[in-house]
Design an enzyme around this catalytic site. Structure first.
Site, PDB file in Angstrom:
ATOM      1  N   PHE A 210      10.489  -1.784  -5.546  1.00 17.11           N
ATOM      2  CA  PHE A 210       9.672  -2.522  -6.514  1.00 17.11           C
ATOM      3  C   PHE A 210       9.809  -4.035  -6.367  1.00 17.11           C
ATOM      4  CE2 PHE A 210      10.672   1.616  -8.363  1.00 17.11           C
ATOM      5  CZ  PHE A 210       9.404   2.078  -8.697  1.00 17.11           C
ATOM      6  N   LEU A 211      10.476  -4.487  -5.286  1.00 22.10           N
ATOM      7  CA  LEU A 211      10.705  -5.934  -5.157  1.00 22.10           C
ATOM      8  C   LEU A 211       9.396  -6.692  -5.023  1.00 22.10           C
ATOM      9  CD1 LEU A 211      10.125  -6.805  -1.997  1.00 22.10           C
ATOM     10  CD2 LEU A 211      12.381  -5.842  -1.639  1.00 22.10           C
TER      11      LEU A 211
ATOM     12  N   ASN B 262       2.352   0.021  -9.614  1.00 20.09           N
ATOM     13  CA  ASN B 262       1.512  -1.012  -8.996  1.00 20.09           C
ATOM     14  C   ASN B 262       0.097  -0.994  -9.567  1.00 20.09           C
ATOM     15  OD1 ASN B 262       3.466  -2.136  -7.480  1.00 20.09           O
ATOM     16  ND2 ASN B 262       2.642  -1.576  -5.483  1.00 20.09           N
TER      17      ASN B 262
ATOM     18  N   GLY C 267      -7.070 -15.670 -12.723  1.00 19.05           N
ATOM     19  CA  GLY C 267      -7.137 -16.479 -11.507  1.00 19.05           C
ATOM     20  C   GLY C 267      -8.068 -15.855 -10.494  1.00 19.05           C
TER      21      GLY C 267
ATOM     22  N   CYS D 204       0.421  -5.167  -1.001  1.00 18.70           N
ATOM     23  CA  CYS D 204       0.716  -3.972  -1.805  1.00 18.70           C
ATOM     24  C   CYS D 204      -0.410  -3.568  -2.758  1.00 18.70           C
ATOM     25  CB  CYS D 204       2.008  -4.179  -2.583  1.00 18.70           C
ATOM     26  SG  CYS D 204       3.446  -4.204  -1.513  1.00 18.70           S
TER      27      CYS D 204
HETATM   28  N1  LIG Z   1       6.031  -6.208   0.979  1.00 20.13           N
HETATM   29  C1  LIG Z   1       6.301  -5.874  -0.266  1.00 20.13           C
HETATM   30  O1  LIG Z   1       6.378  -6.718  -1.167  1.00 20.13           O
HETATM   31  C2  LIG Z   1       6.583  -4.444  -0.629  1.00 20.13           C
HETATM   32  C3  LIG Z   1       7.142  -4.129  -1.886  1.00 20.13           C
HETATM   33  C4  LIG Z   1       7.385  -2.811  -2.192  1.00 20.13           C
HETATM   34  C5  LIG Z   1       7.069  -1.799  -1.295  1.00 20.13           C
HETATM   35  N2  LIG Z   1       6.508  -2.122  -0.100  1.00 20.13           N
HETATM   36  C6  LIG Z   1       6.205  -1.037   0.840  1.00 20.13           C
HETATM   37  O2  LIG Z   1       7.233  -1.045   1.827  1.00 20.13           O
HETATM   38  C7  LIG Z   1       6.668  -0.679   3.112  1.00 20.13           C
HETATM   39  C8  LIG Z   1       6.962  -1.766   4.122  1.00 20.13           C
HETATM   40  O3  LIG Z   1       6.270  -2.931   3.739  1.00 20.13           O
HETATM   41  P1  LIG Z   1       6.574  -4.352   4.421  1.00 20.13           P
HETATM   42  O4  LIG Z   1       5.755  -5.350   3.686  1.00 20.13           O
HETATM   43  O5  LIG Z   1       8.036  -4.537   4.528  1.00 20.13           O
HETATM   44  O6  LIG Z   1       5.956  -4.099   5.874  1.00 20.13           O
HETATM   45  P2  LIG Z   1       6.039  -5.039   7.161  1.00 20.13           P
HETATM   46  O7  LIG Z   1       4.768  -4.872   7.870  1.00 20.13           O
HETATM   47  O8  LIG Z   1       6.483  -6.403   6.753  1.00 20.13           O
HETATM   48  O9  LIG Z   1       7.219  -4.408   8.023  1.00 20.13           O
HETATM   49  C9  LIG Z   1       7.135  -3.165   8.625  1.00 20.13           C
HETATM   50  C10 LIG Z   1       8.020  -3.171   9.862  1.00 20.13           C
HETATM   51  O10 LIG Z   1       8.099  -1.855  10.385  1.00 20.13           O
HETATM   52  C11 LIG Z   1       8.117  -1.939  11.797  1.00 20.13           C
HETATM   53  N3  LIG Z   1       7.771  -0.637  12.377  1.00 20.13           N
HETATM   54  C12 LIG Z   1       6.541  -0.053  12.442  1.00 20.13           C
HETATM   55  N4  LIG Z   1       6.640   1.142  13.049  1.00 20.13           N
HETATM   56  C13 LIG Z   1       7.950   1.327  13.351  1.00 20.13           C
HETATM   57  C14 LIG Z   1       8.687   2.387  13.951  1.00 20.13           C
HETATM   58  N5  LIG Z   1       8.075   3.496  14.371  1.00 20.13           N
HETATM   59  N6  LIG Z   1      10.015   2.238  14.127  1.00 20.13           N
HETATM   60  C15 LIG Z   1      10.632   1.115  13.719  1.00 20.13           C
HETATM   61  N7  LIG Z   1       9.999   0.084  13.116  1.00 20.13           N
HETATM   62  C16 LIG Z   1       8.673   0.199  12.938  1.00 20.13           C
HETATM   63  C17 LIG Z   1       7.133  -3.045  12.092  1.00 20.13           C
HETATM   64  O11 LIG Z   1       7.312  -3.536  13.400  1.00 20.13           O
HETATM   65  C18 LIG Z   1       7.464  -4.062  10.990  1.00 20.13           C
HETATM   66  O12 LIG Z   1       8.473  -4.956  11.418  1.00 20.13           O
HETATM   67  C19 LIG Z   1       5.188  -0.425   2.854  1.00 20.13           C
HETATM   68  O13 LIG Z   1       4.979   0.928   2.620  1.00 20.13           O
HETATM   69  C20 LIG Z   1       4.907  -1.217   1.600  1.00 20.13           C
HETATM   70  O14 LIG Z   1       3.829  -0.697   0.859  1.00 20.13           O
HETATM   71  C21 LIG Z   1       6.269  -3.413   0.258  1.00 20.13           C
END
Ligand SMILES: NC(=O)c1ccc[n+]([C@@H]2O[C@H](COP(=O)([O-])OP(=O)(O)OC[C@H]3O[C@@H](n4cnc5c(N)ncnc54)[C@H](O)[C@@H]3O)[C@@H](O)[C@H]2O)c1
Length: 444
Positions: free
Chosen positions: A159-160, A215, A260, A267
């Site tokens: 949830f960050l 979300n 806004g 997300c």
């Molecule tokens: N970004 C946010 O604020 C946030 C918050 C809560 C939840 N999420 C969820 O967390 C998940 C990740 O989001 P994110 O923003 O960190 O994504 P991101 O795109 O920043 O990072 C994903 C990483 O996974 C790597 N990757 C892809 N396939 C791979 C594999 N087979 N093996 C190893 N590494 C692999 C990519 O190279 C990338 O570095 C998503 O499902 C997102 O919905 C994101």
């Protein structure tokens, strides 16, 4: 101390791995992007996130945090690292063409884990995945194993918020665990005990749903206040004050009531869409979710007519400065940032577009339309502009030298897409000012 592997080193994976290391665990973070891992080994982070760089450096130095591209090493241990007991999956789950979450990366990660694992594992899904994915991950790992080895899957949604991710990870309102294996859930929950927060255990699908519902609710609050903003604009009320007045009511709360340009980022857009898709596939009619998405799209688009009206009805040949490009402050994330659409629409209407952002210019480079001219600071942005649109409410934009900005603009038109400024002050400074839903249409 527990041994943990984190698969996927993006916003969530890097924060999760680093924070778990900071809590005293031994963590190996794995990604398939070699350059990303090589840079991390040199202390260069792939993302901008306040406080994270120092934390990475400190935990690497203490020997608790390492980076690799090698699945065998991350999961079974290698030089200087023990076999992992827990494997977090934190890869991306973007939208597929039909609006469903694209599980290609989750599938690849699950299969890579299965191909190398030589001991029992608890696999934890941190990625936001459609309800039912946990069962599917367990099945695909089992299907790809060379020989049957026990595996449990726990859903542990994240949830960050980008921009305060380290703080949010370390100070969660709650941590949710879902599994068909209560013992596995309990073991994962132990990792979070030092955070002294509410730990909620449930079944797999419910945990997955809690993330989507959370979300979707936050996105609904944003679209709700944007709808109110539009009504305020028509009736001459100020939505910013309305939100404050509403927020005093504990049943409502003040958070996520900022009118806004609507939500963007990696997300909310994809998660609301994916939830609506899941519902539709099962024959349900997610009318509220559909309205939330429609309002958000309209809100983004509304900036175009607002700008055009203020510039005499035609944008051809006009120069517009976009102040802030990231989808929100304190991050360099440009995924689904409103600035991208706004720049494209302005250019389509014949305007020239300049852009400035304190940290996201590198990330913006490949995503913004090629005609956008990037500049070094807000003052260079203002030079010869017919209008400035504040797109991202970075703190440093609060106290600009507005005399200097106004003097270097061709016409002093300021469109405040995030209601950052005081309308009276901006008018007193000589700007033609418009906010979002601030009821000033009738007064100027
Ligand atoms: N970004 C946010 O604020 C946030 C918050 C809560 C939840 N999420 C969820 O967390 C998940 C990740 O989001 P994110 O923003 O960190 O994504 P991101 O795109 O920043 O990072 C994903 C990483 O996974 C790597 N990757 C892809 N396939 C791979 C594999 N087979 N093996 C190893 N590494 C692999 C990519 O190279 C990338 O570095 C998503 O499902 C997102 O919905 C994101």
């Amino acid at each position: 101390m527990k041994h943990i592997a984190v698969v996927g080193v993006g916003y969530v994976g890097l924060v999760t791995g680093t924070c778990l290391a900071d809590l005293g665990n031994q963590v190996v973070c794995l990604d398939i992007i070699t350059e990303r891992i090589e840079n991390l080994k040199k202390g260069i982070l792939p993302i901008y996130e306040p406080g994270l760089e120092e934390m990475v450096r400190r935990n690497v130095k203490a020997g608790r945090l390492a980076f690799t591209t090698n699945y065998t090493e991350a999961i079974n241990g290698g030089e200087g690292s023990e076999p992992a007991e827990f494997v977090f999956i934190a890869v991306g789950t973007p939208s597929a063409v039909d609006g469903a979450a694209d599980l290609e990366y989750v599938r690849a990660a699950a299969e890579s884990i299965a191909a190398v694992m030589d001991h029992p594992l608890i696999v934890i899904n941190k990625s936001t995945v459609p309800v039912g994915t946990g069962d599917w991950v367990a099945d695909s790992v089992k299907a790809k194993q060379k020989k049957p080895i026990p595996i449990s899957v726990v859903s542990n949604p994240e949830f960050l918020r980008e921009g305060s991710a380290v703080h949010d990870f370390m100070n969660p309102d709650r941590v949710v665990f879902g599994s068909l294996d209560p013992e596995a859930s309990h073991k994962v929950a132990q990792l979070y005990l030092p955070l002294r927060t509410t730990l909620m255990t449930t079944d797999l699908r419910t945990a997955e749903m809690i993330k989507y519902a959370s979300n979707a609710f936050l996105a609904t609050k944003i679209s709700f206040i944007n709808e109110i903003a539009n009504i305020c604009e028509a009736l001459g009320a100020d939505v910013k004050e309305v939100a404050v007045g509403m927020g005093y009511d504990k049943r409502i709360g003040r958070a996520f009531l900022d009118a806004g340009l609507g939500y963007g980022g990696s997300c909310f857009p994809k998660d609301v869409l994916a939830l609506a898709h899941m519902a539709a596939v099962k024959g349900r009619h997610p009318q509220l979710l559909q309205a939330v998405m429609d309002i958000n799209a309209d809100q983004r688009k509304s900036i175009l007519s607002k700008t055009r009206n203020l510039l005499g009805g035609d944008l051809k040949g006009k120069t517009i400065g976009l102040l802030g490009l990231a989808f929100k402050p304190n991050t360099d994330d440009m995924r689904d940032a409103p600035s991208i659409d706004i720049a494209r629409w302005l250019i389509e209407q014949g305007a020239r577009v300049k852009g400035y952002d304190p940290v996201s210019m590198t990330a913006a480079g490949s995503l913004m339309p090629p005609d956008v001219k990037f500049v070094e600071d807000p003052y260079e942005l203002a030079a010869d502009c017919d209008a400035i649109i504040l797109v991202t409410e970075w703190n440093e934009f609060k106290q600009l030298d507005f005399d200097r900005i106004r003097q270097s603009m061709k016409t002093p038109v300021l469109i405040d897409g995030r209601n950052l400024y005081d309308p009276e002050k901006m008018r007193a400074s000589g700007f033609t000012y418009r906010g979002m839903g601030r009821g000033y249409n009738e007064r100027s």
